[in-house]
Design a protein around this motif. Structure first.
Motif, PDB file in Angstrom:
ATOM      1  N   UNK A 190      11.342 -22.818  20.836  1.00 48.42           N
ATOM      2  CA  UNK A 190      12.200 -23.923  21.255  1.00 48.42           C
ATOM      3  C   UNK A 190      11.391 -24.975  22.013  1.00 48.42           C
ATOM      4  N   UNK A 191      10.448 -24.537  22.837  1.00 44.81           N
ATOM      5  CA  UNK A 191       9.584 -25.490  23.534  1.00 44.81           C
ATOM      6  C   UNK A 191       8.764 -26.304  22.543  1.00 44.81           C
ATOM      7  N   UNK A 192       8.187 -25.649  21.562  1.00 45.84           N
ATOM      8  CA  UNK A 192       7.403 -26.370  20.553  1.00 45.84           C
ATOM      9  C   UNK A 192       8.270 -27.376  19.807  1.00 45.84           C
ATOM     10  N   UNK A 193       9.457 -26.959  19.422  1.00 44.94           N
ATOM     11  CA  UNK A 193      10.362 -27.842  18.677  1.00 44.94           C
ATOM     12  C   UNK A 193      10.667 -29.093  19.502  1.00 44.94           C
ATOM     13  N   UNK A 194      10.935 -28.912  20.789  1.00 47.96           N
ATOM     14  CA  UNK A 194      11.293 -30.036  21.648  1.00 47.96           C
ATOM     15  C   UNK A 194      10.085 -30.913  21.972  1.00 47.96           C
ATOM     16  N   UNK A 195       8.936 -30.307  22.291  1.00 47.09           N
ATOM     17  CA  UNK A 195       7.754 -31.090  22.644  1.00 47.09           C
ATOM     18  C   UNK A 195       7.251 -31.866  21.431  1.00 47.09           C
ATOM     19  N   UNK A 196       7.182 -31.232  20.279  1.00 44.55           N
ATOM     20  CA  UNK A 196       6.720 -31.931  19.079  1.00 44.55           C
ATOM     21  C   UNK A 196       7.632 -33.112  18.737  1.00 44.55           C
ATOM     22  N   UNK A 197       8.919 -32.915  18.860  1.00 48.56           N
ATOM     23  CA  UNK A 197       9.833 -34.018  18.561  1.00 48.56           C
ATOM     24  C   UNK A 197       9.670 -35.153  19.587  1.00 48.56           C
ATOM     25  N   UNK A 198       9.391 -34.794  20.833  1.00 48.47           N
ATOM     26  CA  UNK A 198       9.147 -35.834  21.830  1.00 48.47           C
ATOM     27  C   UNK A 198       7.867 -36.597  21.527  1.00 48.47           C
ATOM     28  N   UNK A 199       6.837 -35.895  21.074  1.00 45.74           N
ATOM     29  CA  UNK A 199       5.557 -36.542  20.799  1.00 45.74           C
ATOM     30  C   UNK A 199       5.629 -37.488  19.597  1.00 45.74           C
ATOM     31  N   UNK A 200       6.432 -37.146  18.598  1.00 45.71           N
ATOM     32  CA  UNK A 200       6.555 -38.046  17.439  1.00 45.71           C
ATOM     33  C   UNK A 200       7.700 -39.038  17.644  1.00 45.71           C
ATOM     34  N   UNK A 201       8.315 -39.002  18.830  1.00 48.00           N
ATOM     35  CA  UNK A 201       9.389 -39.929  19.200  1.00 48.00           C
ATOM     36  C   UNK A 201      10.575 -39.816  18.248  1.00 48.00           C
ATOM     37  N   UNK A 202      10.901 -38.600  17.880  1.00 44.87           N
ATOM     38  CA  UNK A 202      12.082 -38.366  17.051  1.00 44.87           C
ATOM     39  C   UNK A 202      13.333 -38.459  17.914  1.00 44.87           C
ATOM     40  N   UNK A 203      14.427 -38.860  17.314  1.00 43.67           N
ATOM     41  CA  UNK A 203      15.667 -39.030  18.062  1.00 43.67           C
ATOM     42  C   UNK A 203      16.160 -37.704  18.639  1.00 43.67           C
ATOM     43  N   UNK A 204      16.809 -37.795  19.784  1.00 47.81           N
ATOM     44  CA  UNK A 204      17.388 -36.591  20.408  1.00 47.81           C
ATOM     45  C   UNK A 204      18.902 -36.707  20.516  1.00 47.81           C
ATOM     46  N   UNK A 205      19.502 -37.603  19.744  1.00 47.71           N
ATOM     47  CA  UNK A 205      20.941 -37.837  19.861  1.00 47.71           C
ATOM     48  C   UNK A 205      21.786 -36.659  19.384  1.00 47.71           C
ATOM     49  N   UNK A 206      21.208 -35.770  18.608  1.00 44.35           N
ATOM     50  CA  UNK A 206      21.975 -34.631  18.097  1.00 44.35           C
ATOM     51  C   UNK A 206      21.695 -33.349  18.876  1.00 44.35           C
ATOM     52  N   UNK A 207      20.996 -33.480  19.996  1.00 42.94           N
ATOM     53  CA  UNK A 207      20.541 -32.282  20.709  1.00 42.94           C
ATOM     54  C   UNK A 207      21.699 -31.450  21.235  1.00 42.94           C
ATOM     55  N   UNK A 208      22.773 -32.094  21.668  1.00 45.60           N
ATOM     56  CA  UNK A 208      23.949 -31.334  22.117  1.00 45.60           C
ATOM     57  C   UNK A 208      24.392 -30.331  21.061  1.00 45.60           C
ATOM     58  N   UNK A 209      24.545 -30.829  19.842  1.00 43.98           N
ATOM     59  CA  UNK A 209      25.030 -29.976  18.752  1.00 43.98           C
ATOM     60  C   UNK A 209      24.010 -28.912  18.375  1.00 43.98           C
ATOM     61  N   UNK A 210      22.742 -29.239  18.451  1.00 39.38           N
ATOM     62  CA  UNK A 210      21.698 -28.252  18.126  1.00 39.38           C
ATOM     63  C   UNK A 210      21.762 -27.085  19.104  1.00 39.38           C
ATOM     64  N   UNK A 211      21.911 -27.386  20.388  1.00 43.10           N
ATOM     65  CA  UNK A 211      21.963 -26.320  21.398  1.00 43.10           C
ATOM     66  C   UNK A 211      23.162 -25.419  21.160  1.00 43.10           C
ATOM     67  N   UNK A 212      24.312 -26.008  20.843  1.00 42.37           N
ATOM     68  CA  UNK A 212      25.482 -25.190  20.548  1.00 42.37           C
ATOM     69  C   UNK A 212      25.262 -24.348  19.298  1.00 42.37           C
ATOM     70  N   UNK A 213      24.603 -24.924  18.290  1.00 45.06           N
ATOM     71  CA  UNK A 213      24.318 -24.166  17.064  1.00 45.06           C
ATOM     72  C   UNK A 213      23.375 -22.998  17.354  1.00 45.06           C
ATOM     73  N   UNK A 214      22.373 -23.227  18.224  1.00 44.36           N
ATOM     74  CA  UNK A 214      21.445 -22.154  18.589  1.00 44.36           C
ATOM     75  C   UNK A 214      22.186 -21.038  19.318  1.00 44.36           C
TER      76      UNK A 214
END
Length: 841
Positions: A390-414
């Motif tokens: 999960x740390x890798x998924x979040x850090x990599x997405x931050x480094x490539x500046x990918x959107x985080x607007x769906x993160x709420x739903x991802x956390x609930x899905x996890x």
């Protein structure tokens, strides 16, 4: 219900006990906000009693002063026993009133009339001959946590009992000291008379509205109605009240449940304020928010924590309370232990890098779920696998500046996936889930995507300072390796550009003024390969210094170049390898080469998915949008909406003069009334470094007269609600904009203006006889009393002699920010100018 206005003599005069149930919150009233205003009201009332004409019989005729309301529930007791009432609401008020009565009684017993002392004694203590237990002598008996301090205060034994720091003890001492000072203000010959007037005021001229519940009244519903909206009660206080009221109704051992499973939550540690997104909330409320999200696997708005607990956790009348309380207590210990995780452990790194540095508290329910499992159910290796993924998924997405607007739903899905899968394989399950994601808002960036982004990205500009520092710290830890001394990279070092940002001063000879090369260097110097970490002391020394010693000497900069300084003083592996490999020069090509090496290390620190999936570059967000779109309010849809409004530039920009105009304008663009920022984020908005004093002294953010930064904040209509110079964070709060007086309305920034609903002037109140010329008006600012005198033409003369044309201009002179003077200024009797204006209307 039956409601009646009662005096303290009527409330406490008979043998009676007002018992605060243990499930009520502890004593929280404080000097500035409650004790001082209460004492000012009582003192003013006593002075009115002193000035009133004497009467032949009974108390003198003065208008009573109302203290508010209390709700009590009569308890059934055997004949011959002292009456008992449970305090459903108003326990803070009743407890404080008893402390005040007892403190005054002590002063009267020593300096006043014996009859007055005896009368007050009967209002604080029951007849000891009628009680069965020692505590029954007290007419008010507070909740479990405060009982020892209350007894020590009432018996004046706090110092010997080691309880001098308790709020209750401080309150008693404050009232005693204030009483003695007031009583002796006009000389000892008047002390007895003044104390007699104070005794009369307390016993006969104060009023409380006492609401007695009747059989069939639902105490919990009444409690919620009185407290849930607009009340300073914690959501956790409401949960506690509900749970233990139900436990009492079911005849469970409430005292045992409280002491085993809840008493710890009434400690100051759990009531401390902490940032959640851009708001300050008590730690216990934040825990319940994460706990409910984890347990229910649903979004829980932050203002619906109590309602969600009531409607979902206690959804059925026959729900078993004890297992729920045991579960809460267990998970709360897990949550508290997150503060003391072993340095360098996978959970500690995840919390530091993701929750704190990426500022993604939204993942806390997943962290809590993983940490609450026993090693027998979830092996440590599987837990760490899940956290690393999960740390890798979040850090990599931050480094490539990918959107985080769906993160709420991802956390609930996890959470849903983890709940439905075997707990023992949670790590493998989470890795598989993340690898399966293909949409741009959820994909796990592969090595090719990350490498392609980082090789030429100006990361110093695209990442916030804390995030950039965290990446460099991770690289340092990686370079130290398993064979090192085991010490992690120090936190809060400063980021240093090896090729300085102001490179033109000493590093420009090789470019020959080629504009293309100059432009390329301006971009390249912000790449990962040109960055390292140094101490705050070393950073200014390095400055724009050339690389070699001879270059420094040639330019008259002493005997030492940047490389030698790093070699002699820097202790990090990042800097050691840098100086070892580049003895003679640090060039643009060296930056590219080191960038490639560090990017390779990043891929190893945060391994990607087994099968690469590329992020569509069209889904990347700009640096400022990335901060705004991150759901930093932990699964709070309202906060997400605020973020979107902020990124859209909602709000009016006020022109704040001076060097900090941009920051004032930026604040007024925010869609939220509370903004939490790190100092580095403030620098990002300013486009310039903060002065050193802003990082050292909290007063720099609050000292209006001496700080240009504070003036910009206040002039924009904001204030610093909290400043933490250790964590380097500031919480800024928009000042409330209410109805403003006619003369001052145009002085407000347009985004804070409100419709003027009355054209009444202060002079109209004077002409109508509601406020005679010479009336003293009172205001309070940061616990200090200030006064102004009303002139015959409706102006206000301050203590320094300055005459203000309107109430708000006088209030602004005190507070140094826009404030409604019609509300701020009050008469000695407590009426605001707005109240008097309503009378005239």
């Amino acid at each position: 219900m039956k409601a009646n206005a009662r005096t303290p003599a009527e409330i406490f005069g008979n043998s009676v006990r007002y018992v605060v149930p243990l499930f009520q919150r502890p004593y929280v009233w404080e000097r500035d906000t409650q004790w001082e205003p209460l004492w000012e009201d009582v003192r003013t009332l006593a002075e009115r009693v002193l000035a009133a004409p004497a009467v032949a019989f009974g108390p003198v005729q003065v208008s009573p002063h109302f203290l508010g309301a209390v709700v009590v529930d009569q308890q059934t007791v055997p004949t011959g026993f002292i009456d008992v009432r449970h305090v459903i609401d108003g326990q803070q008020r009743l407890t404080t009133l008893q402390l005040l009565l007892d403190a005054v009684q002590g002063v009267v017993a020593e300096h006043g009339i014996e009859q007055d002392a005896a009368g007050l004694h009967s209002l604080v203590l029951n007849n000891s001959a009628l009680v069965g237990r020692p505590d029954e002598v007290f007419k008010v008996w507070p909740t479990d946590r405060d009982q020892t301090a209350f007894v020590a205060a009432m018996r004046r034994t706090a110092d010997g009992d080691g309880l001098g720091g308790a709020l209750i003890v401080h309150a008693h001492r404050y009232f005693a000291a204030s009483t003695l000072a007031w009583a002796q203000a006009e000389g000892t010959e008047h002390t007895g008379a003044r104390l007699h007037a104070l005794t009369q005021a307390l016993a006969q001229h104060l009023r409380l509205v006492v609401i007695d519940l009747e059989p069939g009244d639902n105490a919990q519903v009444i409690f919620e109605t009185l407290n849930h909206r607009g009340s300073p009660l914690l959501a956790a206080d409401l949960i506690k009240n509900l749970v233990f009221q139900v436990a009492e109704q079911r005849r469970l051992d409430v005292l045992d449940l409280y002491r085993r499973l809840w008493r710890e939550f009434d400690s100051d540690q759990w009531r401390q304020q902490q940032t959640q997104g851009r708001r300050l909330r008590p730690r216990l409320d934040v825990f319940f928010h994460h706990w409910l999200t984890m347990r229910l696997v649903q979004e829980v708005p932050t203002d619906q924590v109590f309602a969600t607990f009531r409607d979902r956790v206690l959804a059925t009348p026959d729900v078993d309370l004890v297992p729920i309380l045991e579960e809460i207590a267990h998970d709360a210990h897990v949550y508290a232990d997150l503060d003391d995780l072993p340095d360098g452990s996978v959970p500690a790194l995840f919390r530091y890098r993701v929750v704190q540095t990426l500022d993604l508290a939204v993942v806390s329910p997943v962290l809590l779920w993983l940490m609450r499992q026993s090693p027998a159910d979830l092996p440590v290796a599987q837990r760490d696998t899940a956290l690393r993924a999960l740390e890798s998924w979040l850090v990599r997405r931050a480094l490539v500046r990918a959107t985080s607007k769906d993160l709420n739903n991802v956390i609930l899905a996890i959470l849903r996936v983890l709940r439905d899968a075997p707990t023992a394989t949670a790590g493998d399950v989470l890795v598989a889930y993340l690898e399966q994601q293909t949409s741009a808002s959820r994909v796990w960036p592969d090595d090719a995507t990350l490498t392609g982004t980082l090789l030429d990205a100006p990361v110093y500009r695209t990442l916030t300072r804390p995030r950039m520092r965290m990446i460099l710290e991770a690289l340092e830890d990686h370079h130290r390796g398993p064979l090192g001394e085991g010490l992690p990279c120090p936190r809060n070092l400063t980021i240093e550009h090896v090729l300085p940002q102001a490179w033109r001063e000493h590093w420009s000879a090789v470019l020959d003024d080629d504009p293309d090369l100059v432009a390329e260097r301006d971009e390249r110097l912000h790449q990962l390969g040109n960055l390292t970490l140094v101490s705050g002391r070393l950073n200014p020394t390095l400055s724009n210094r050339p690389w070699r010693d001879d270059e420094a000497q040639l330019r008259g900069l002493g005997t030492t170049g940047k490389r030698t300084y790093l070699l002699e003083h820097a202790q990090l592996k990042l800097s050691a390898s840098l100086v070892a490999r580049h003895e003679h020069a640090w060039t643009d090509a060296d930056i590219d080469s080191r960038t490639a090496l560090l990017v390779h290390d990043v891929l190893r620190i945060w391994p990607g998915p087994a099968e690469g999936r590329h992020v569509d570059p069209g889904e990347r967000v700009e640096p400022e949008e990335q901060e705004a779109s991150a759901p930093d309010d932990a699964l709070d849809l309202g906060a997400a909406a605020e973020n979107e409004a902020a990124s859209a530039g909602a709000g009016h920009v006020r022109n704040v003069p001076g060097a900090y105009e941009a920051f004032g304008a930026w604040l007024n663009e925010q869609g939220s009334d509370v903004v939490s920022l790190s100092f580095d984020q403030v620098e990002d908005v300013l486009g310039a470094p903060l002065p050193p004093s802003a990082r050292t002294y909290s007063q720099h953010w609050r000292g209006y007269a001496g700080s240009a930064l504070c003036r910009a904040i206040v002039d924009a209509g904001w204030e610093a609600a909290a400043v933490d110079t250790v964590a380097e964070r500031v919480v800024l709060q928009r000042l409330p904009a209410t109805e403003h007086d006619l003369n001052d309305e145009n002085d407000l920034p347009s985004h804070r203006r409100t419709r003027v609903t009355s054209t009444t002037r202060v002079v109209d109140l004077v002409d109508a006889g509601l406020l005679p010329a010479g009336t003293r008006l009172v205001g309070w600012f940061h616990g200090q009393k200030v006064t102004v005198e009303l002139t015959v033409d409706g102006r206000l003369r301050a203590e320094d002699g300055h005459v203000h044309p309107s109430p708000s201009s006088a209030a602004v002179a005190v507070c140094h920010y826009p404030v409604n003077g019609w509300i701020f200024w009050r008469t000695e009797a407590g009426d605001s100018l707005a109240d008097l204006r309503d009378v005239l209307a």
